[in-house]
Scaffold this motif. Structure first.
Motif, PDB file in Angstrom:
ATOM      1  N   SER A   1      -3.853   5.351  -1.198  1.00 14.27           N
ATOM      2  CA  SER A   1      -4.740   6.263  -0.480  1.00 14.27           C
ATOM      3  C   SER A   1      -4.101   7.652  -0.451  1.00 14.27           C
ATOM      4  CB  SER A   1      -4.996   5.753   0.941  1.00 14.27           C
ATOM      5  OG  SER A   1      -3.762   5.533   1.561  1.00 14.27           O
TER       6      SER A   1
ATOM      7  N   ASP B   1      -2.603  -0.803  -3.197  1.00  7.97           N
ATOM      8  CA  ASP B   1      -3.698  -0.016  -2.614  1.00  7.97           C
ATOM      9  C   ASP B   1      -3.170   1.400  -2.424  1.00  7.97           C
ATOM     10  OD1 ASP B   1      -5.515  -2.056  -2.398  1.00  7.97           O
ATOM     11  OD2 ASP B   1      -4.704  -2.709  -0.463  1.00  7.97           O
TER      12      ASP B   1
ATOM     13  N   SER C   1      -8.668   3.473  -9.079  1.00  6.52           N
ATOM     14  CA  SER C   1      -9.375   3.716  -7.815  1.00  6.52           C
ATOM     15  C   SER C   1      -8.383   4.046  -6.703  1.00  6.52           C
ATOM     16  CB  SER C   1     -10.139   2.456  -7.388  1.00  6.52           C
ATOM     17  OG  SER C   1     -11.135   2.213  -8.323  1.00  6.52           O
TER      18      SER C   1
ATOM     19  N   ASP D   1     -11.971   9.547  -5.208  1.00  6.78           N
ATOM     20  CA  ASP D   1     -12.085   8.083  -5.221  1.00  6.78           C
ATOM     21  C   ASP D   1     -11.431   7.494  -6.465  1.00  6.78           C
ATOM     22  OD1 ASP D   1     -13.906   8.793  -7.111  1.00  6.78           O
ATOM     23  OD2 ASP D   1     -15.674   8.015  -6.062  1.00  6.78           O
ATOM     24  N   LYS D   2     -10.955   8.367  -7.361  1.00  9.85           N
ATOM     25  CA  LYS D   2     -10.204   7.856  -8.501  1.00  9.85           C
ATOM     26  C   LYS D   2      -9.228   8.916  -9.027  1.00  9.85           C
ATOM     27  CE  LYS D   2     -13.511   8.892 -12.226  1.00  9.85           C
ATOM     28  NZ  LYS D   2     -14.256   9.974 -11.764  1.00  9.85           N
TER      29      LYS D   2
ATOM     30  N   LYS E   1      -8.332   5.746  -2.374  1.00  7.85           N
ATOM     31  CA  LYS E   1      -9.178   6.121  -1.226  1.00  7.85           C
ATOM     32  C   LYS E   1      -8.625   7.416  -0.638  1.00  7.85           C
ATOM     33  CE  LYS E   1      -9.959   1.382   0.273  1.00  7.85           C
ATOM     34  NZ  LYS E   1      -8.735   0.592   0.292  1.00  7.85           N
ATOM     35  N   THR E   2      -9.485   8.137   0.039  1.00 10.58           N
ATOM     36  CA  THR E   2      -8.995   9.315   0.759  1.00 10.58           C
ATOM     37  C   THR E   2      -9.182   9.013   2.238  1.00 10.58           C
ATOM     38  OG1 THR E   2      -9.864  10.668  -1.024  1.00 10.58           O
ATOM     39  CG2 THR E   2      -9.258  11.821   0.961  1.00 10.58           C
ATOM     40  N   PHE E   3      -8.196   9.329   3.075  1.00 12.48           N
ATOM     41  CA  PHE E   3      -8.420   9.070   4.494  1.00 12.48           C
ATOM     42  C   PHE E   3      -7.854  10.175   5.374  1.00 12.48           C
ATOM     43  CE2 PHE E   3      -4.546   7.456   6.594  1.00 12.48           C
ATOM     44  CZ  PHE E   3      -3.702   7.294   5.502  1.00 12.48           C
TER      45      PHE E   3
ATOM     46  N   SER F   1       0.832  -1.197   0.000  1.00 15.79           N
ATOM     47  CA  SER F   1       0.000   0.000   0.000  1.00 15.79           C
ATOM     48  C   SER F   1       0.872   1.255   0.000  1.00 15.79           C
ATOM     49  CB  SER F   1      -0.927   0.002   1.214  1.00 15.79           C
ATOM     50  OG  SER F   1      -0.135   0.046   2.374  1.00 15.79           O
TER      51      SER F   1
ATOM     52  N   THR G   1       0.600   5.682   0.426  1.00 14.70           N
ATOM     53  CA  THR G   1      -0.205   6.865   0.753  1.00 14.70           C
ATOM     54  C   THR G   1       0.463   8.074   0.111  1.00 14.70           C
ATOM     55  OG1 THR G   1      -0.972   5.918   2.817  1.00 14.70           O
ATOM     56  CG2 THR G   1      -1.015   8.313   2.668  1.00 14.70           C
TER      57      THR G   1
END
Ligand SMILES: NC(=O)C1=CN([C@@H]2O[C@H](COP(=O)(O)OP(=O)(O)OC[C@H]3O[C@@H](n4cnc5c(N)ncnc54)[C@H](OP(=O)(O)O)[C@@H]3O)[C@@H](O)[C@H]2O)C=CC1
Ligand SMILES: CC(C)(CO)C(=O)C(=O)O
Length: 302
Positions: free
Chosen positions: A32, A30, A55, A41-42, A57-59, A7, A9
């Motif tokens: 984010s 993955d 795709s 989201d993309k 993710k935002t966190f 993953s 970020t």
């Protein structure tokens, strides 16, 4: 083995960050994003007329999250202070920090924020321009897109970027590659920003002469700072610059047109500071530095 368990970020969902994040997402990671101005989201990537979407993710770092394998930092160098409150949450031996910024001071800057994470500078060769949130246009230049230091920790990333469609160079001498790229940036970025013209302006003979003069002045400084660069390299950089798609807008021109602060302290400023440290005069680059500072003051006046 699939790489889907890895993953990454991203902090700094702008031109360069979106291209790097899209590449890792394409490789099955993955991805984010922290601190995007609006939730994404993309990522939409335009690469040589081909559009693709990935795709993401935002966190929020205030919620619980799993440490990513890689943290990509792709804000402009003058914006680092504004993201500093997020950085402690990622300071872990298991998270490599990839700094995707022009300049030569990445390690020194981020050592102030990370005591556990390995910090890896990335030399970025492509041109990128975000056209709207989450959407970026990639223009490739030359034969490579990203250069990373050859280390255990970067092999995984290099392979993921390659799978994700970026051309990666690994080097044992990242200092030399950072300075080679800096020489390009102390010419293309100021000359496009000060003239208000895209990179095609570099084809004018008078502008090309100015670019050479700025680089030749910086050459002894780069060498004194440990970069193995010769006069022939300056000509090779000029050749590389001449292959930039002429409609490209340098990152500094993009900021000027957006009336945003300009990234000159990390580029021309780095040469002037290193010159002072090494007692090597840099009058041309000093002049450019003051023109950029004056131009920025005018941009930000109201
Ligand atoms: N663009 C290019 O072609 C190239 C750029 N580079 C280098 O890459 C680095 C990044 O440049 P580039 O991608 O062009 O820069 P951008 O301005 O396009 O991207 C930076 C992003 O970081 C975001 N950001 C900054 N501060 C914050 C914050 N506090 N919170 C949330 N988001 C934040 C910005 O958001 P917002 O816009 O909303 O402020 C922007 O989306 C620079 O060092 C540049 O020199 C290297 C090679 C090529
Ligand atoms: C080489 C160039 C000009 C490519 O966009 C760049 O590095 C920048 O815009 O900062």
């Amino acid at each position: 083995m699939t790489s889907s368990r890895y993953s990454a970020t991203l902090i700094g969902a702008g031109s360069v960050g979106l291209v790097l994040a899209a590449s890792l997402a394409k490789a099955g990671w993955d991805v984010s994003i922290v601190g995007a101005r609006m939730p994404l989201d993309k990522i939409s990537l335009q690469d040589n007329g081909v559009s693709s979407e990935y795709s993401v993710k935002t966190f929020d770092v205030n919620q619980s999250f799993t440490q990513p394998r890689v943290l990509i930092i792709a804000v402009k160098s003058q914006q680092v202070e504004t993201i500093s409150h997020w950085l402690p949450a990622f300071d872990s031996k298991s998270t490599t920090v990839l700094v995707a910024q022009n300049g030569v001071d990445q390690q020194q800057t981020f050592r102030n924020y990370f005591s556990n994470s390995p910090i890896i500078p990335a030399v970025i060769y492509f041109n990128a321009q975000r056209d709207k949130p989450g959407s970026v246009n990639l223009r490739r230049i030359g034969h490579e897109d990203v250069c990373l230091p050859q280390q255990d920790v970067t092999r995984l990333l290099a392979s993921a970027f390659s799978t994700g469609g970026l051309r990666v160079l690994l080097t044992e001498d990242i200092q030399t590659y950072l300075w080679l790229k800096l020489l390009a940036n102390i010419s293309v970025n100021p000359l496009t920003a000060l003239t208000g013209q895209p990179t095609g302006i570099m084809h004018r003979l008078d502008i090309a002469d100015s670019a050479r003069a700025l680089m030749f002045e910086a050459l002894p400084v780069a060498r004194a700072e440990g970069a193995k660069i010769t006069r022939q390299d300056v000509e090779a950089i000029m050749k590389w610059i001449s292959t930039i798609p002429p409609e490209s807008r340098s990152s500094m021109l993009q900021d000027k047109q957006a009336m945003a602060p300009l990234e000159y302290q990390a580029l021309t400023g780095a040469v002037v500071r290193a010159g002072a440290r090494q007692s090597i005069p840099t009058p041309l680059n000093k002049l450019i530095l003051s023109l950029l500072a004056g131009s920025e003051a005018e941009l930000l006046r109201d």
